[in-house]
Structure formats: C-alpha cells, structure tokens
Design a protein around this motif. Structure first.
Motif, mmCIF file in Angstrom:
data_model
loop_
_atom_site.group_PDB
_atom_site.id
_atom_site.type_symbol
_atom_site.label_atom_id
_atom_site.label_comp_id
_atom_site.label_asym_id
_atom_site.label_seq_id
_atom_site.Cartn_x
_atom_site.Cartn_y
_atom_site.Cartn_z
ATOM 1 N N LYS A 202 -26.213 80.040 45.251
ATOM 2 C CA LYS A 202 -27.129 79.546 44.200
ATOM 3 C C LYS A 202 -28.221 80.564 43.873
ATOM 4 C CE LYS A 202 -28.399 76.382 47.378
ATOM 5 N NZ LYS A 202 -28.109 77.196 48.578
ATOM 6 N N CYS B 22 -13.617 79.829 54.929
ATOM 7 C CA CYS B 22 -14.624 80.691 54.314
ATOM 8 C C CYS B 22 -15.475 81.273 55.456
ATOM 9 C CB CYS B 22 -15.477 79.865 53.353
ATOM 10 S SG CYS B 22 -16.473 80.868 52.239
ATOM 11 N N SER C 271 -17.349 84.374 48.837
ATOM 12 C CA SER C 271 -17.710 83.871 47.500
ATOM 13 C C SER C 271 -16.574 83.167 46.773
ATOM 14 C CB SER C 271 -18.206 85.037 46.637
ATOM 15 O OG SER C 271 -19.319 85.654 47.248
ATOM 16 N N ARG D 112 -19.871 75.303 44.788
ATOM 17 C CA ARG D 112 -20.990 75.445 45.732
ATOM 18 C C ARG D 112 -22.065 74.448 45.302
ATOM 19 N NH1 ARG D 112 -17.660 78.338 47.589
ATOM 20 N NH2 ARG D 112 -17.893 80.403 48.549
ATOM 21 N N ILE D 113 -22.883 74.037 46.279
ATOM 22 C CA ILE D 113 -24.011 73.143 45.956
ATOM 23 C C ILE D 113 -25.177 73.987 45.471
ATOM 24 C CG2 ILE D 113 -25.730 71.540 46.906
ATOM 25 C CD1 ILE D 113 -23.669 70.688 48.981
ATOM 26 N N GLU E 104 -15.043 97.398 45.035
ATOM 27 C CA GLU E 104 -14.596 96.290 45.891
ATOM 28 C C GLU E 104 -13.376 96.740 46.690
ATOM 29 O OE1 GLU E 104 -15.376 93.170 46.989
ATOM 30 O OE2 GLU E 104 -13.424 93.268 48.012
ATOM 31 N N GLN E 105 -13.380 96.410 47.985
ATOM 32 C CA GLN E 105 -12.289 96.896 48.842
ATOM 33 C C GLN E 105 -10.948 96.227 48.554
ATOM 34 O OE1 GLN E 105 -13.035 96.127 53.017
ATOM 35 N NE2 GLN E 105 -13.761 94.051 52.675
ATOM 36 N N HIS F 60 -10.019 87.734 45.438
ATOM 37 C CA HIS F 60 -9.531 87.641 46.818
ATOM 38 C C HIS F 60 -10.294 86.546 47.563
ATOM 39 C CE1 HIS F 60 -12.883 89.264 49.239
ATOM 40 N NE2 HIS F 60 -13.192 89.941 48.157
HETATM 41 C C1 LIG Z 1 -17.646 77.261 53.076
HETATM 42 C C2 LIG Z 1 -18.853 77.828 52.425
HETATM 43 C C3 LIG Z 1 -19.683 76.993 51.718
HETATM 44 C C4 LIG Z 1 -20.831 77.487 51.114
HETATM 45 N N1 LIG Z 1 -21.611 76.636 50.398
HETATM 46 C C5 LIG Z 1 -22.675 77.115 49.750
HETATM 47 C C6 LIG Z 1 -23.419 76.266 48.912
HETATM 48 O O1 LIG Z 1 -23.105 75.075 48.783
HETATM 49 N N2 LIG Z 1 -24.474 76.787 48.242
HETATM 50 C C7 LIG Z 1 -24.832 78.101 48.351
HETATM 51 O O2 LIG Z 1 -25.808 78.516 47.706
HETATM 52 N N3 LIG Z 1 -24.132 78.938 49.143
HETATM 53 C C8 LIG Z 1 -23.067 78.485 49.833
HETATM 54 N N4 LIG Z 1 -22.326 79.311 50.617
HETATM 55 C C9 LIG Z 1 -22.780 80.682 50.846
HETATM 56 C C10 LIG Z 1 -22.393 81.632 49.748
HETATM 57 O O3 LIG Z 1 -21.090 81.375 49.303
HETATM 58 C C11 LIG Z 1 -22.561 83.045 50.305
HETATM 59 O O4 LIG Z 1 -23.908 83.200 50.730
HETATM 60 C C12 LIG Z 1 -22.246 84.106 49.283
HETATM 61 O O5 LIG Z 1 -20.963 83.897 48.743
HETATM 62 C C13 LIG Z 1 -22.329 85.487 49.933
HETATM 63 O O6 LIG Z 1 -21.889 86.428 49.002
HETATM 64 P P1 LIG Z 1 -21.812 87.968 49.351
HETATM 65 O O7 LIG Z 1 -21.600 88.654 48.050
HETATM 66 O O8 LIG Z 1 -22.959 88.351 50.201
HETATM 67 O O9 LIG Z 1 -20.537 88.119 50.311
HETATM 68 P P2 LIG Z 1 -18.979 88.228 49.979
HETATM 69 O O10 LIG Z 1 -18.555 87.212 49.023
HETATM 70 O O11 LIG Z 1 -18.264 88.267 51.276
HETATM 71 O O12 LIG Z 1 -18.852 89.629 49.255
HETATM 72 C C14 LIG Z 1 -18.878 90.846 49.944
HETATM 73 C C15 LIG Z 1 -17.825 91.719 49.311
HETATM 74 O O13 LIG Z 1 -17.941 93.039 49.807
HETATM 75 C C16 LIG Z 1 -16.635 93.565 49.927
HETATM 76 N N5 LIG Z 1 -16.699 94.688 50.856
HETATM 77 C C17 LIG Z 1 -17.088 94.643 52.141
HETATM 78 N N6 LIG Z 1 -17.016 95.867 52.714
HETATM 79 C C18 LIG Z 1 -16.603 96.707 51.742
HETATM 80 C C19 LIG Z 1 -16.346 98.105 51.721
HETATM 81 N N7 LIG Z 1 -16.494 98.865 52.808
HETATM 82 N N8 LIG Z 1 -15.934 98.663 50.546
HETATM 83 C C20 LIG Z 1 -15.787 97.910 49.426
HETATM 84 N N9 LIG Z 1 -15.997 96.558 49.416
HETATM 85 C C21 LIG Z 1 -16.405 95.983 50.554
HETATM 86 C C22 LIG Z 1 -15.858 92.375 50.469
HETATM 87 O O14 LIG Z 1 -14.477 92.543 50.327
HETATM 88 C C23 LIG Z 1 -16.422 91.251 49.633
HETATM 89 O O15 LIG Z 1 -15.690 91.052 48.439
HETATM 90 C C24 LIG Z 1 -21.159 78.858 51.231
HETATM 91 C C25 LIG Z 1 -20.306 79.713 51.943
HETATM 92 C C26 LIG Z 1 -19.173 79.210 52.528
HETATM 93 C C27 LIG Z 1 -18.298 80.146 53.285
#
Ligand SMILES: Cc1cc2nc3c(=O)[nH]c(=O)nc-3n(C[C@H](O)[C@H](O)[C@H](O)COP(=O)(O)OP(=O)(O)OC[C@H]3O[C@@H](n4cnc5c(N)ncnc54)[C@H](O)[C@@H]3O)c2cc1C
Length: 389
Positions: free
Chosen positions: A348, A315, A48, A53-54, A37-38, A43
């Motif tokens: 979810k 977010c 996330s 979340r719903i 993780e960067q 953070h």
């Molecule tokens: C306001 C809001 C409400 C939401 N509500 C819902 C909901 O009700 N229900 C639902 O199912 N979903 C919901 N979502 C969507 C859900 O939260 C996201 O789809 C999910 O969190 C995406 O996760 P992720 O791991 O893909 O991304 P992220 O959480 O962004 O994780 C990616 C990670 O990769 C790391 N990273 C990136 N580049 C590098 C690198 N080069 N080297 C090392 N690390 C790196 C980042 O720092 C980060 O920690 C919501 C999102 C938001 C913003």
C-alpha cells in the motif's frame, strides 16, 4: 549501442512493487531510468505477486497513517493515468482487545482519517458472520479496502515505459562496482552504468548487498496464503465483510483477511507469520503449524467458513527487527540507495516509497521523518524510532 555505453541517471534493481513504483516516479520526473529484474516477468518468486492486498489508514504508528494519506492520492493518480481500477473501497475492520487499539485510534485521529469505533454488541449486529471474544473492540477505517496487486504492478511498469523508462527482465545483477558512476554486472554478461542505483530486492536483498560489504538484519519468511470456502455463498462478499485485521488473533500474532473476491466463494485469511526461509529454497520450509493455527482460528471466528483451507499459495515477507522499512543510502556509497524490510506491509505504501526514494536521488529532503527508516537505527547505542510512538 553496447549496454555499457549508456550512462543512466538511475538504475533500479528489482521490479517488485517498490522498485517498479520508484522507477515510474523517476521516469515521470524526467530521470533516464533503467529497471532491471532477475526473473522473466511476471513471476511469483518475490513478494509482490497475487491478486490482492489490503490497504488502510489504520496503523499503530501515526507516521504510517500520515504516509498512507498521501499514498492514497498517488494510487488515485496511477489509476487515472493507467485507466485501470486498482483500488476497491470496502473498508478495513481492525479488531483487538481494547488496549491494543489505542495507538491505532490516535494515529487515525491525528491524521484526520475517517473512522468509527465499534463495541462488541455493535460488531455482532453489523457483522453476524464474525464471532469474537466479548472483551474485543473494533475500529472501522472508511478508506480501507483492496488493492488489485498484479494489476498495480503492471500499471506501474507500463506507465514507467510510457514515461520513457527502459525495463529489462531476465537480468540478474550479480556484481556492483561502486564509484561516481556505478557499474552493475548481470549473469547474462551485460554491464550497466548509472549515476545512482536503487536496490529494491525484496527477500534477495542481502545476496546482492554482500557484494558491497553490507548485510541488513532481515528475515525472509514464507507466508502461506490460505483461501477458505464459504459454507453459504455470499456470506463474506465485500458488501457484508470488509478487509479484516485481528491484531492479536493467534497467540498474539495478527491475522488478516479479505472478502471473497479473487476466487468465487473463497475468502483469503492468513497468519501474519511463517518460517524463516532462503528465498531460493522456500519450498523446503514446514508451514504445517501455520495451517493448524489458522484452522483453529477460522473454526472459532468465522462460523460460515469451512475450517479447512481450499487453496494454498506462497508469498514471502522480508521482516526487519522492528517491522519498519529501510529507506536509506548505503552507509559507504552515497549514490547507492536501499529499499528493504517491508515486513509484510509495504504494498500500500509503494507509490510513496517511490516518491521518497526519488527525492533522495534528486537531493531533496523527504517530507517524513526518515529516522524511522535509517539503516543505522540498529547500531549499538542508537535510539530505535519505535520508541518515539
Ligand atoms: C502473503 C502476503 C500478503 C501481503 N499483504 C499485504 C497487504 O495486505 N498490504 C500491504 O501493504 N502489503 C502486503 N504485503 C507486503 C507487500 O506485498 C510487500 O511488502 C511488497 O510486495 C514488497 O515488495 P518489494 O518490491 O520490496 O519485493 P519483491 O516483490 O520481492 O521485489 C523484489 C524484486 O527484486 C528482484 N531481484 C532481487 N534480486 C535481484 C537481482 N540481483 N537482480 C535483479 N533483480 C533482483 C526479485 O526477483 C523481485 O522481483 C503482503 C505480502 C505477502 C507475501
């Protein structure tokens, strides 16, 4: 031992919910797994973070209702293993003018998910705290509810470590050298080697993918997370107000809300939209239009909420053109797998995303129609799976 002397079965880059759930699943399956993780954890610079979340079975695409059936089971396993309460079952109410709910109802029916339909008079008598237009109908998804987001993220990471996985935060990967053994370089000067790589980078996806000659059609958007104060305490507590989705709420864009839970007396209610941003410069975006649309909606629809937001957090969604995910191998490098484009609905699904990506690593065929999630679906002449509704 120097970091480059170890060859991991899998290195997962990105410890958001998708990367953490995937690393957990891989370690549980006995794969030697490194999660990078960067940022120092925890953070709030990705997608996330936050308390809730719903969750729901109700989706206009039956494939997601089916996937959520299995995802609910996996959430229950994580709750049991971690000893943490991660899911609160308060139901999810989906409202809309009638034609918009037909597909949602079909998905629930086909997948035998428990639900019931409500007419406006039924809605008015059961939920006097919501005021909707008379041409609206509603579906109540009994399995819907709240996922405790921050706790879920920690639970996946803790269980991952318990299964023998290694988590290193503060390690930004800035180069990818493909091969049978892929080498990752980080800004701290470390080198890490893995037979398989999973990139789950959220809004930062294209920054690192550029190093592999690939760019995906992704739009990171900044979403203001707005909390609204109850005029009378308890009017929107989880026994009186379920999770809520209006599929056409403001100018055709969905609006979603959760009962007062995270902050006493405050209801989270947000627009499913926002301005496109560079995730590294999210603060510069103008979100006043989102706030204005939400103030109008709250004033019209929630008579017992103060129509001026009391708290605003930030977010990021990472939207794909059709709002479906990318869960696929890199077109050039078989052993690099990408998870991206969760388009505001990926939380979810995370436990199942972890299972699907682990299947891909282990050469197993996932149970679901992966055409929905292919990178090539936007290639010229390709059939977009959304047309297979
Ligand atoms: C306001 C809001 C409400 C939401 N509500 C819902 C909901 O009700 N229900 C639902 O199912 N979903 C919901 N979502 C969507 C859900 O939260 C996201 O789809 C999910 O969190 C995406 O996760 P992720 O791991 O893909 O991304 P992220 O959480 O962004 O994780 C990616 C990670 O990769 C790391 N990273 C990136 N580049 C590098 C690198 N080069 N080297 C090392 N690390 C790196 C980042 O720092 C980060 O920690 C919501 C999102 C938001 C913003």
């Amino acid at each position: 031992m120097a970091t480059e002397d170890i060859i991991y079965d899998v290195i997962v880059v990105g410890a958001g919910i998708e990367g953490s759930a995937t690393a957990y699943q891989l370690a549980k399956r006995g794969q030697s797994t490194l999660l990078l993780e960067q940022f120092p954890l925890p953070h709030c610079r990705g997608s996330s973070h936050g308390q809730t979340r719903i969750t729901r079975r109700a989706y206009p695409q039956a494939i997601y209702s089916a996937m959520m059936g299995q995802s609910f089971d996996e959430w229950a396993i994580l709750e049991k293993e971690s000893g943490e309460k991660l899911y609160r079952n308060c139901g999810t109410l989906v409202v809309s003018p009638p034609p918009m709910l037909g597909l949602v109802e079909r998905g629930l029916k086909v997948n035998k998910a428990p639900y019931r339909s409500l007419t406006v008079p039924e809605l008015k008598s059961e939920f006097p705290n919501i005021t909707l237009p008379d041409d609206y109908v509603a579906l109540y998804d009994y399995q819907g509810g709240i996922l405790h987001a921050d706790k879920s993220l920690i639970a996946f990471q803790d269980q991952f470590k318990k299964y023998g996985g290694t988590l290193r935060d503060g390690e930004q990967v800035n180069d990818v050298i493909p091969g049978d053994i892929v080498t990752l370089k980080t800004t701290t000067g470390n080198l890490f080697k893995g037979r398989n790589i999973i990139l789950a980078l959220g809004p930062y996806t294209n920054n690192l993918l550029a190093k592999t000659g690939l760019q995906l059609p992704l739009k990171p958007i900044r979403v203001p997370v707005l909390y609204w104060k109850e005029k009378v305490a308890g009017m929107y507590s989880s026994d009186k107000f379920p999770c809520y989705i209006d599929r056409t709420g403001s100018e055709g864009v969905s609006i979603y809300g959760l009962p007062a839970l995270e902050y006493p007396g405050l209801v989270k209610m947000c627009l499913h939209d926002g301005p496109v941003v560079d995730p590294n410069k999210r603060e510069v975006a103008d979100v006043s239009w989102v706030r204005d649309r939400m103030m109008k909606y709250v004033a019209q629809t929630f008579p017992w909420l103060d129509p001026v937001p009391a708290i605003e957090e930030t977010c990021i969604y990472t939207n794909s053109p059709d709002t479906h995910l990318f869960l696929d191998r890199h077109p050039k490098y078989e052993n690099i797998i990408i998870a991206a484009g969760f388009s505001g609905h990926g939380f979810k699904l995370a436990p199942l995303v972890g299972k699907i990506l682990s299947d891909l690593v282990q050469g197993k065929t996932p149970e679901y129609d992966m055409d929905w999630f292919k990178i090539s679906r936007f290639d010229k002449g390709g059939e977009n799976p959304s047309s297979k509704l």
